[in-house]
Enzyme design. Structure first.
Site, PDB file in Angstrom:
ATOM      1  N   ASP A   1      12.433  10.031 -24.481  1.00 36.66           N
ATOM      2  CA  ASP A   1      13.100   8.879 -23.883  1.00 36.66           C
ATOM      3  C   ASP A   1      14.111   9.382 -22.863  1.00 36.66           C
ATOM      4  O   ASP A   1      14.911  10.269 -23.165  1.00 36.66           O
ATOM      5  CB  ASP A   1      13.801   8.074 -24.993  1.00 36.66           C
ATOM      6  CG  ASP A   1      14.551   6.861 -24.477  1.00 36.66           C
ATOM      7  OD1 ASP A   1      14.420   6.529 -23.274  1.00 36.66           O
ATOM      8  OD2 ASP A   1      15.264   6.232 -25.276  1.00 36.66           O
TER       9      ASP A   1
ATOM     10  N   HIS B   1      10.851   5.486 -25.608  1.00 34.42           N
ATOM     11  CA  HIS B   1      11.666   4.301 -25.358  1.00 34.42           C
ATOM     12  C   HIS B   1      10.856   3.017 -25.591  1.00 34.42           C
ATOM     13  O   HIS B   1       9.752   2.870 -25.083  1.00 34.42           O
ATOM     14  CB  HIS B   1      12.199   4.297 -23.918  1.00 34.42           C
ATOM     15  CG  HIS B   1      13.255   3.268 -23.695  1.00 34.42           C
ATOM     16  ND1 HIS B   1      14.566   3.487 -24.035  1.00 34.42           N
ATOM     17  CD2 HIS B   1      13.190   1.997 -23.221  1.00 34.42           C
ATOM     18  CE1 HIS B   1      15.272   2.397 -23.750  1.00 34.42           C
ATOM     19  NE2 HIS B   1      14.460   1.485 -23.261  1.00 34.42           N
TER      20      HIS B   1
ATOM     21  N   SER C   1      18.284  -0.633 -26.207  1.00 33.40           N
ATOM     22  CA  SER C   1      18.238  -0.341 -24.786  1.00 33.40           C
ATOM     23  C   SER C   1      19.406  -1.012 -24.057  1.00 33.40           C
ATOM     24  O   SER C   1      20.560  -0.717 -24.341  1.00 33.40           O
ATOM     25  CB  SER C   1      16.887  -0.774 -24.216  1.00 33.40           C
ATOM     26  OG  SER C   1      16.690  -0.261 -22.922  1.00 33.40           O
TER      27      SER C   1
END
Length: 410
Positions: A350, A380, A196
């Site tokens: 995501d 995610h 991320s």
């Protein structure tokens, strides 16, 4: 005595009632605000995790309103509880690199040959996450790939705005590359890795070091559902997955603004696409255009977004989104061409899926080898849930196995 007992009973009753109302409110909020995709494996687990996060957010708001602590501080407090002890297969040490806390994971026993080294940058939107939140993940990578892992506890926003996190990750990587012999690591086999926001930092560090001749060249970069741009929050994946936990579209805009400015005042501008002038967006469209995303990823619905202009006042606050150290997807070709090979993980459900797909194309178009792994039933944050309170997902473990296998191939 009787009065005291009565007060205690009343207090407990109020506490229990309040707790029940909190949980019921969180459940109601989850079902009214989120969407759990039908193609997701074990959807009940994701519902539970999201409800837990909503409860944390509500309690944080209450504590903030009565002046005990901020919402962010409360969330960090809950996340940073140390839960792991000694690992029989690893030597684990907490050290400092260039005034930045790091945690070293070295496989046992010592190897006669030099091992790979992995610089790991945790996710959390640049505002959350720590050495503790990704401890399980780093232990797994170190054990399964027989690599020395260095987890970096970089400074967090909003207290430390951009480029603090990037600078910490760059400085610690430079330090490690200059001192690999102290850790039994082959200087020619050092990899940067992150999930991320950590994937953003790994990509930015990789680009910065690409042309350096005074340090060993990075062997590879591992980008786990990375955030790589902040110019377009209306790409297909943002539209399709805007209400899918664990990262909503509005939260993605909130986090990147916290990192840039320490506040989220211009969040609506980001979501509307009115934070960057049209001429600048058109200049970057060759890399950011939805046309560069395979058609099969638009099947769940996509409506082309109308380009909007922005005011000078707004652009003054958001113009640094055009800097590649903040948005690596915008780096020039001459930089991209010098990058080491990459492993890119994307998840179907995501909002950041298309960032990874666009970067994959950019790398391949510039002759950089890419190993791409796509989780058709992923969302995610799925990888960082590894061994989390019995709420991990088989597909997340598959992704980790593929990351370990990629490392072992280097």
């Amino acid at each position: 005595m009787a009065v005291g007992l009565t007060v205690l009973v009343l207090f407990l009753a109020v506490f229990v009632a309040g707790f029940i109302l909190l949980v019921m409110g969180a459940i109601n909020s989850h079902f009214s605000s989120s969407e759990i995709p039908p193609g997701l494996d074990q959807p009940a687990k994701l519902r539970i995790i999201h409800i837990m996060l909503i409860c944390t957010d509500v309690v944080g708001k209450i504590l903030n309103n009565i002046g005990i602590c901020t919402e962010m501080s409360f969330a960090r407090y809950l996340q940073d509880r140390k839960t792991q002890g000694v690992d029989p297969k690893l030597i684990i040490k907490d050290l400092w690199f260039e005034k930045v806390p790091v945690r070293i994971y070295q496989p046992k026993p010592p190897s006669a040959s030099q091992r790979r080294g992995v610089m790991f940058f945790h996710g959390g939107g640049w505002v959350l996450g720590s050495l503790e939140t990704h401890d399980n993940l780093c232990r797994f990578i170190a054990r399964e790939s027989e690599s020395v892992v260095v987890s970096v506890g970089y400074r967090l926003a909003p207290e430390h705005k951009y480029p603090a996190a990037y600078e910490d990750c760059l400085n610690t990587t430079e330090h490690f590359l200059s001192n690999t012999e102290h850790f039994g690591v082959d200087p020619a086999r050092v990899i940067v890795c992150g999930d991320s926001a950590g994937g953003n930092l790994a990509a930015a560090v990789s680009q910065t070091l690409a042309g350096r001749s005074d340090l060993p060249r990075l062997r590879a970069q591992i980008l786990i559902y990375p955030v790589l741009q902040a110019l377009d929050f209306n790409l297909p994946s943002y539209q399709q997955n805007q209400r899918v936990p664990l990262l909503f579209r509005k939260d993605a805009a909130f986090y990147v603004l916290q990192y840039l400015n320490g506040n989220a005042i211009n969040m609506e501008d980001l979501l509307a696409g009115s934070h960057i002038p049209v001429d600048i967006k058109l200049n970057y469209s060759k890399w950011l255009s939805p046309d560069n995303i395979p058609e099969k990823f638009k099947g769940r619905g996509y409506k082309p977004h109308v380009l909007l202009n922005c005011t000078t006042e707004v652009f003054e606050k958001t113009k640094r989104f055009c800097e590649p150290t903040l948005c690596p997807l915008l780096a020039e070709d001459k930089i991209i061409q010098q990058l080491p090979e990459a492993f890119i993980l994307t998840c179907e459900y995501d909002v950041l899926r298309d960032d990874g797909l666009l970067y994959k194309k950019r790398l391949e178009d510039n002759g950089v080898r890419v190993t791409w792994y796509h989780l058709e039933d992923g969302f995610h944050g799925i990888v960082s849930l590894f061994e989390f309170c019995g709420l991990s997902f088989p597909s997340g473990k598959r992704a980790l196995d593929n990351i370990a296998n990629f490392l072992k191939s280097l």
